[in-house]
Write a protein that holds these residues in place. Sequence first.
Motif, mmCIF file in Angstrom:
data_model
loop_
_atom_site.group_PDB
_atom_site.id
_atom_site.type_symbol
_atom_site.label_atom_id
_atom_site.label_comp_id
_atom_site.label_asym_id
_atom_site.label_seq_id
_atom_site.Cartn_x
_atom_site.Cartn_y
_atom_site.Cartn_z
ATOM 1 N N ALA A 135 0.828 -1.203 0.000
ATOM 2 C CA ALA A 135 0.000 0.000 0.000
ATOM 3 C C ALA A 135 0.860 1.250 0.000
ATOM 4 C CB ALA A 135 -0.924 -0.012 1.216
ATOM 5 N N HIS B 89 1.647 2.236 -3.486
ATOM 6 C CA HIS B 89 0.512 2.934 -4.081
ATOM 7 C C HIS B 89 0.421 4.370 -3.571
ATOM 8 C CE1 HIS B 89 -1.867 -0.342 -6.110
ATOM 9 N NE2 HIS B 89 -1.075 -1.085 -5.349
ATOM 10 N N SER B 90 0.693 4.552 -2.283
ATOM 11 C CA SER B 90 0.527 5.879 -1.680
ATOM 12 C C SER B 90 1.435 6.914 -2.323
ATOM 13 C CB SER B 90 0.791 5.810 -0.172
ATOM 14 O OG SER B 90 2.177 5.678 0.107
ATOM 15 N N GLU C 119 -8.425 7.073 0.421
ATOM 16 C CA GLU C 119 -8.508 6.073 -0.637
ATOM 17 C C GLU C 119 -8.137 4.720 -0.025
ATOM 18 O OE1 GLU C 119 -9.706 6.716 -3.471
ATOM 19 O OE2 GLU C 119 -9.459 8.886 -3.727
ATOM 20 N N TYR C 120 -8.355 3.659 -0.773
ATOM 21 C CA TYR C 120 -8.061 2.324 -0.244
ATOM 22 C C TYR C 120 -7.221 1.526 -1.238
ATOM 23 C CZ TYR C 120 -11.571 3.345 3.282
ATOM 24 O OH TYR C 120 -12.273 3.924 4.313
ATOM 25 N N VAL C 121 -6.344 0.728 -0.683
ATOM 26 C CA VAL C 121 -5.548 -0.207 -1.478
ATOM 27 C C VAL C 121 -5.947 -1.616 -1.063
ATOM 28 C CG1 VAL C 121 -3.243 -1.049 -2.038
ATOM 29 C CG2 VAL C 121 -3.623 1.400 -1.672
ATOM 30 N N SER D 274 -2.420 -6.251 -6.405
ATOM 31 C CA SER D 274 -3.063 -5.177 -5.641
ATOM 32 C C SER D 274 -3.745 -4.203 -6.587
ATOM 33 C CB SER D 274 -2.029 -4.441 -4.784
ATOM 34 O OG SER D 274 -1.014 -3.882 -5.610
ATOM 35 N N ASN E 137 -6.042 -0.066 -6.312
ATOM 36 C CA ASN E 137 -6.508 0.992 -5.423
ATOM 37 C C ASN E 137 -7.780 1.634 -5.957
ATOM 38 O OD1 ASN E 137 -5.870 3.274 -7.202
ATOM 39 N ND2 ASN E 137 -3.722 2.835 -6.746
#
Length: 235
Positions: free
Chosen positions: A138, A141-142, A181-183, A192, A194
């Motif tokens: 995650a 992604h962030s 937001e979500y992963v 994965s 998002n």
Amino acid sequence: MIRKNLLIACGLISVTLVLAIAAFIIFSTITDTSIDASNSITGNNNSDSDEYLSFDNSTPEATAISIARLCCGVGGFYTCHTFNTSLTIDGKYWIVKMDDSMIVTVNAKTLMSKQNGDLNQPANTWRSLNELKAQYIADIHSECLSENARVGKPSKVTIDGKKIWKVPVYYYNDVDHKITEYVYVDLVTGKSKNTWNDFNELTWTKEWLTLKEMDDRSGLWPSPFKDALRNLYPE
């Protein structure tokens, strides 16, 4: 008598010389070994080393160090250093000392871990290795969401009958409105995705991405970025 004493004296001198030479050879060997060992330790902290950039589970100690790096997020394999790793006398815990006086304690049997620093919250809370993996992915992604994005605590959810990790990512927009937001991370496959629409539009997909695909899209430094977990999920 004089001749006998001379023979004894010569013998003692010879023995002394032999012992001195032997001591010199042993000392030189130990010194060379120490220098080699010192160089080896320094090499392990080299950020250009593949071993340093990857999750290493070749030995129990290496696994503990890798877990400690996961506690630091993406930076754990690029900017974070370990200074000392030791096993407690009872053999139950690995103690890994990191940058900024951060200490990570790893259960040698369950691989649960906790850290006393604030590099990646929560501190002083036992977390599983799988939770750390999900949080690490995650974190990749962030970096695409915002420079100031913060990864929250992962939780388990069920999607299409599969247990998946759901990780919140918090950041603020231009008017200081907090955005979440979500992963979603599938640790069985390492894939994965998002919920950030801009990212999905730029990458032309809303599907699950492999670690390699995520690496190609992340734009993280150094380039090309290599996710430390990719060795655990060969493609």
